[in-house]
Structures are given as C-alpha cells and as structure tokens.
Design a protein around this motif. Structure first.
Motif, PDB file in Angstrom:
ATOM      1  N   LEU A   5       8.736  11.723  -2.471  1.00  0.00           N
ATOM      2  CA  LEU A   5       8.828  11.966  -1.032  1.00  0.00           C
ATOM      3  C   LEU A   5       7.507  12.483  -0.465  1.00  0.00           C
ATOM      4  O   LEU A   5       7.114  12.105   0.645  1.00  0.00           O
ATOM      5  CB  LEU A   5       9.957  12.945  -0.730  1.00  0.00           C
ATOM      6  CG  LEU A   5      11.376  12.417  -0.870  1.00  0.00           C
ATOM      7  CD1 LEU A   5      12.386  13.537  -0.654  1.00  0.00           C
ATOM      8  CD2 LEU A   5      11.631  11.282   0.093  1.00  0.00           C
ATOM      9  N   ILE A   6       6.814  13.318  -1.217  1.00  0.00           N
ATOM     10  CA  ILE A   6       5.528  13.828  -0.747  1.00  0.00           C
ATOM     11  C   ILE A   6       4.498  12.705  -0.665  1.00  0.00           C
ATOM     12  O   ILE A   6       3.729  12.617   0.302  1.00  0.00           O
ATOM     13  CB  ILE A   6       5.032  14.975  -1.655  1.00  0.00           C
ATOM     14  CG1 ILE A   6       5.891  16.208  -1.423  1.00  0.00           C
ATOM     15  CG2 ILE A   6       3.563  15.296  -1.402  1.00  0.00           C
ATOM     16  CD1 ILE A   6       5.537  17.390  -2.275  1.00  0.00           C
ATOM     17  N   VAL A   7       4.493  11.814  -1.646  1.00  0.00           N
ATOM     18  CA  VAL A   7       3.564  10.678  -1.623  1.00  0.00           C
ATOM     19  C   VAL A   7       3.853   9.784  -0.420  1.00  0.00           C
ATOM     20  O   VAL A   7       2.938   9.353   0.293  1.00  0.00           O
ATOM     21  CB  VAL A   7       3.633   9.893  -2.952  1.00  0.00           C
ATOM     22  CG1 VAL A   7       2.893   8.578  -2.857  1.00  0.00           C
ATOM     23  CG2 VAL A   7       3.077  10.731  -4.084  1.00  0.00           C
ATOM     24  N   ILE A  57       4.553   0.392  16.554  1.00  0.00           N
ATOM     25  CA  ILE A  57       4.273   0.863  15.198  1.00  0.00           C
ATOM     26  C   ILE A  57       4.242   2.386  15.176  1.00  0.00           C
ATOM     27  O   ILE A  57       4.739   3.021  14.237  1.00  0.00           O
ATOM     28  CB  ILE A  57       2.957   0.262  14.674  1.00  0.00           C
ATOM     29  CG1 ILE A  57       3.123  -1.240  14.452  1.00  0.00           C
ATOM     30  CG2 ILE A  57       2.521   0.929  13.382  1.00  0.00           C
ATOM     31  CD1 ILE A  57       1.850  -1.951  14.082  1.00  0.00           C
ATOM     32  N   THR A  58       3.679   3.000  16.220  1.00  0.00           N
ATOM     33  CA  THR A  58       3.635   4.454  16.312  1.00  0.00           C
ATOM     34  C   THR A  58       5.039   5.041  16.352  1.00  0.00           C
ATOM     35  O   THR A  58       5.326   6.049  15.695  1.00  0.00           O
ATOM     36  CB  THR A  58       2.845   4.896  17.561  1.00  0.00           C
ATOM     37  OG1 THR A  58       1.544   4.329  17.508  1.00  0.00           O
ATOM     38  CG2 THR A  58       2.750   6.398  17.649  1.00  0.00           C
ATOM     39  N   ILE A  59       5.925   4.428  17.108  1.00  0.00           N
ATOM     40  CA  ILE A  59       7.303   4.913  17.199  1.00  0.00           C
ATOM     41  C   ILE A  59       7.999   4.822  15.845  1.00  0.00           C
ATOM     42  O   ILE A  59       8.654   5.771  15.408  1.00  0.00           O
ATOM     43  CB  ILE A  59       8.071   4.128  18.287  1.00  0.00           C
ATOM     44  CG1 ILE A  59       7.519   4.464  19.666  1.00  0.00           C
ATOM     45  CG2 ILE A  59       9.564   4.420  18.214  1.00  0.00           C
ATOM     46  CD1 ILE A  59       8.037   3.569  20.770  1.00  0.00           C
ATOM     47  N   VAL A  60       7.835   3.704  15.165  1.00  0.00           N
ATOM     48  CA  VAL A  60       8.474   3.520  13.862  1.00  0.00           C
ATOM     49  C   VAL A  60       7.925   4.518  12.844  1.00  0.00           C
ATOM     50  O   VAL A  60       8.684   5.154  12.098  1.00  0.00           O
ATOM     51  CB  VAL A  60       8.292   2.065  13.367  1.00  0.00           C
ATOM     52  CG1 VAL A  60       8.719   1.915  11.926  1.00  0.00           C
ATOM     53  CG2 VAL A  60       9.055   1.103  14.252  1.00  0.00           C
ATOM     54  N   LEU A  61       6.597   4.680  12.808  1.00  0.00           N
ATOM     55  CA  LEU A  61       5.992   5.610  11.857  1.00  0.00           C
ATOM     56  C   LEU A  61       6.389   7.057  12.144  1.00  0.00           C
ATOM     57  O   LEU A  61       6.570   7.851  11.218  1.00  0.00           O
ATOM     58  CB  LEU A  61       4.473   5.466  11.868  1.00  0.00           C
ATOM     59  CG  LEU A  61       3.911   4.216  11.206  1.00  0.00           C
ATOM     60  CD1 LEU A  61       2.403   4.134  11.398  1.00  0.00           C
ATOM     61  CD2 LEU A  61       4.271   4.163   9.744  1.00  0.00           C
ATOM     62  N   PHE A  66       9.659  11.897  10.580  1.00  0.00           N
ATOM     63  CA  PHE A  66      10.698  12.910  10.754  1.00  0.00           C
ATOM     64  C   PHE A  66      11.785  12.793   9.695  1.00  0.00           C
ATOM     65  O   PHE A  66      12.269  13.802   9.174  1.00  0.00           O
ATOM     66  CB  PHE A  66      11.301  12.832  12.157  1.00  0.00           C
ATOM     67  CG  PHE A  66      10.439  13.466  13.201  1.00  0.00           C
ATOM     68  CD1 PHE A  66      10.242  14.832  13.237  1.00  0.00           C
ATOM     69  CD2 PHE A  66       9.809  12.690  14.149  1.00  0.00           C
ATOM     70  CE1 PHE A  66       9.445  15.422  14.192  1.00  0.00           C
ATOM     71  CE2 PHE A  66       9.000  13.264  15.114  1.00  0.00           C
ATOM     72  CZ  PHE A  66       8.819  14.638  15.138  1.00  0.00           C
ATOM     73  N   VAL A  67      12.175  11.580   9.347  1.00  0.00           N
ATOM     74  CA  VAL A  67      13.199  11.395   8.322  1.00  0.00           C
ATOM     75  C   VAL A  67      12.699  11.894   6.967  1.00  0.00           C
ATOM     76  O   VAL A  67      13.426  12.597   6.247  1.00  0.00           O
ATOM     77  CB  VAL A  67      13.624   9.906   8.247  1.00  0.00           C
ATOM     78  CG1 VAL A  67      14.470   9.629   7.016  1.00  0.00           C
ATOM     79  CG2 VAL A  67      14.364   9.507   9.509  1.00  0.00           C
ATOM     80  N   LEU A  68      11.454  11.558   6.617  1.00  0.00           N
ATOM     81  CA  LEU A  68      10.903  12.024   5.348  1.00  0.00           C
ATOM     82  C   LEU A  68      10.766  13.543   5.316  1.00  0.00           C
ATOM     83  O   LEU A  68      11.009  14.176   4.289  1.00  0.00           O
ATOM     84  CB  LEU A  68       9.541  11.372   5.093  1.00  0.00           C
ATOM     85  CG  LEU A  68       9.551   9.919   4.661  1.00  0.00           C
ATOM     86  CD1 LEU A  68       8.130   9.378   4.578  1.00  0.00           C
ATOM     87  CD2 LEU A  68      10.263   9.752   3.342  1.00  0.00           C
ATOM     88  N   THR A  69      10.393  14.139   6.432  1.00  0.00           N
ATOM     89  CA  THR A  69      10.257  15.587   6.489  1.00  0.00           C
ATOM     90  C   THR A  69      11.606  16.277   6.312  1.00  0.00           C
ATOM     91  O   THR A  69      11.714  17.277   5.590  1.00  0.00           O
ATOM     92  CB  THR A  69       9.610  16.004   7.817  1.00  0.00           C
ATOM     93  OG1 THR A  69       8.373  15.321   7.977  1.00  0.00           O
ATOM     94  CG2 THR A  69       9.360  17.489   7.864  1.00  0.00           C
ATOM     95  N   ILE A  70      12.635  15.746   6.945  1.00  0.00           N
ATOM     96  CA  ILE A  70      13.982  16.322   6.801  1.00  0.00           C
ATOM     97  C   ILE A  70      14.482  16.137   5.369  1.00  0.00           C
ATOM     98  O   ILE A  70      15.061  17.058   4.780  1.00  0.00           O
ATOM     99  CB  ILE A  70      14.946  15.683   7.824  1.00  0.00           C
ATOM    100  CG1 ILE A  70      14.569  16.137   9.232  1.00  0.00           C
ATOM    101  CG2 ILE A  70      16.391  16.035   7.502  1.00  0.00           C
ATOM    102  CD1 ILE A  70      15.286  15.417  10.336  1.00  0.00           C
TER     103      ILE A  70
END
Length: 77
Positions: A5-7, A57-61, A66-70
């Motif tokens: 997840l960090i990568v 692309i900015t919106i998707v990234l 946010f999903v990865l951070t949660i």
C-alpha cells in the motif's frame, strides 16, 4: 500488505504531482487575474482537449490517493 500500500501510495503521489504540474494555469498573467474571476463564474467555455484529459486524470488520481490513504490507516500499525 502494508508495504504494498505504501508503494502504491508513493507512485500515486508522484503521478498526481506530475499531472497537476502539467496543467495550464487558470489565469494567464495580470489581465487574467483581473478578468479571470468573472470569466470563470459566468463563462460557458468548457475545458477542451488535453486540459480536459489532465483534469479527469487528476480527479481519478486524487480518488485513488484518498482510498489508499484510508486503507493504509485501516491496515496500518
């Protein structure tokens, strides 16, 4: 899982920074600063071409960020 997840988060952050830096500014120079607000509020002109692609692309990234951070906070130590 934590390392994976960090990568993914680091890759997403670098991609997000690159895409934001590639976007053109909303106001070009002093004339854009004076009349840019009214044009942005009342103008009917939509982003076209590469600006639209970079915006999406900015919106998707950012959603991925946010999903990865949660997920990292949930599975983190």
């Amino acid at each position: 899982m934590h390392t994976f997840l960090i990568v993914l988060l680091v890759i997403d952050c670098l991609a997000l920074i690159a895409v934001v830096l590639l976007q053109s500014g909303k106001s070009e120079g002093l004339s854009g600063a004076i009349s840019g607000g009214a044009e942005q509020l009342f103008g009917k002109q939509k982003a076209r071409g590469m600006d639209l692609v970079l915006q999406r692309i900015t919106i998707v990234l950012s959603i991925i960020f946010f999903v990865l951070t949660i997920l990292l906070a949930y599975f983190g130590y």
